[in-house]
Scaffold this motif. Structure first.
Motif, short mmCIF file in Angstrom:
data_model
loop_
_atom_site.label_atom_id
_atom_site.label_comp_id
_atom_site.label_asym_id
_atom_site.label_seq_id
_atom_site.Cartn_x
_atom_site.Cartn_y
_atom_site.Cartn_z
N GLU A 67 0.24 -0.48 -1.82
CA GLU A 67 -1.04 -0.69 -1.66
C GLU A 67 -2.01 0.38 -2.27
N ALA A 68 -1.52 1.70 -1.99
CA ALA A 68 -2.15 2.92 -2.15
C ALA A 68 -2.25 3.04 -3.99
N ALA A 99 -8.43 10.58 -1.64
CA ALA A 99 -8.52 9.13 -1.07
C ALA A 99 -7.18 8.54 -0.70
N ALA A 100 -6.13 8.72 -1.68
CA ALA A 100 -5.09 7.89 -1.53
C ALA A 100 -4.02 8.44 -0.25
N ALA A 101 -4.34 10.03 -0.30
CA ALA A 101 -3.54 10.69 0.96
C ALA A 101 -3.97 10.28 2.25
N GLU A 102 -5.52 10.05 2.32
CA GLU A 102 -5.89 9.70 3.56
C GLU A 102 -5.63 8.30 4.01
N ASP A 160 -3.66 6.88 7.30
CA ASP A 160 -4.35 5.82 8.00
C ASP A 160 -3.65 4.63 8.25
N TYR A 161 -3.22 4.25 7.08
CA TYR A 161 -2.28 3.05 7.04
C TYR A 161 -0.88 3.31 8.03
N TRP A 197 -11.11 1.19 5.82
CA TRP A 197 -10.73 0.82 4.47
C TRP A 197 -10.65 -0.81 3.96
N GLY A 198 -11.05 -1.62 5.05
CA GLY A 198 -11.11 -3.11 4.61
C GLY A 198 -9.86 -3.82 4.76
#
Lengths: 82, 153
Positions: B69-70, B109-112, B116-117, B150-151
């Motif tokens: 997904e990332a 952004a991808a690391a965060e 979070d996921y 992140w929606g």
């Protein structure tokens, strides 16, 4: 036969990590849960907790998901990794 | 695209992981790494240790889904997750996320996003071992909010 797994605090409260359950299939997770509770009435409050998560065959699922013979169903509390 | 994950009892070495990301491509001008450690205090309780439980088979799938997904959402070239399981002590390293990208925005952004996921979707459960007994860690509203920003997928 359906394999049912429990994890973390739920596993500890029920005192078992896995049961094998024989039931007519296909059926929903909700019906499976009802059948389990019928056999283990003491588990009702644990298995009907609103925040309990469900996986079918190691994929995130929900209470309406359909399960078939040979499936693996897991119940577990909200996750706390990271 | 170079996506990988490891669920392991052993510790990891940040320098080795950084090197691995460096060597995975030569297109990336940005490398972001994150390391999470076990806190040794929680609401005034002294934590002697932590036990990390997971769901073998499903946890790997969940982490792989997060990486995929990332990769869909951000322009990244490589991403790696390491999560430790089993017995851990206060201040031990517990989680590693590394991302490479052409530019920093997508790498940060991808690391965060991955963290979070992971906190909300990956089947891991922490049990704190304290002097006054063991207790399962509860989820935090903060983590849910960070996930929800992140929606939907």
């Amino acid at each position: 036969m359906i394999k049912v797994l429990f994890f973390a605090s739920l596993r500890e409260r029920l005192g078992v990590d896995k049961i094998e359950f024989i039931v007519d299939t296909p059926l929903s997770v909700m019906d499976l849960r009802l059948a389990i509770i019928k056999q283990h009435p003491a588990w009702e409050s644990e298995l009907t907790k609103k925040n309990l998560l469900i996986a079918v065959n190691k994929e995130q699922s929900h209470i309406e998901s359909l399960i078939h013979t040979g499936d693996e169903v897991a119940f577990f509390p909200p996750v706390t990794g990271g | 695209m170079n996506l990988s994950l490891s669920i392991q009892a052993d510790d990891f070495n940040l320098q080795d992981e950084y090197q691995r990301l460096l060597e995975s491509d030569n297109l990336s001008g940005a490398i972001v790494t994150f390391v999470g450690r076990v806190r040794d205090l929680s609401v005034d309780k002294k934590i002697a240790g932590l036990f990390l439980e997971y769901y073998p088979g499903m946890t790997e799938k969940a982490l792989d889904n997060i990486l995929q997904e990332a990769a869909k959402r951000f322009r990244i070239n490589a991403a790696r997750i390491i999560h430790r399981v089993g017995q851990l002590n206060g201040l031990d390293q517990i989680v590693f996320v590394g991302v490479t990208s052409v530019h920093r925005e997508d790498a940060f952004a991808a690391a965060e996003f991955i963290m979070d996921y992971l906190k909300n979707q990956a089947p891991f459960w922490k049990k704190e071992i304290t002097e006054s007994g063991d207790s399962w860690v509860e989820t935090k509203d903060k983590d849910k909010k960070l996930f929800e920003r992140w929606g939907e997928k």
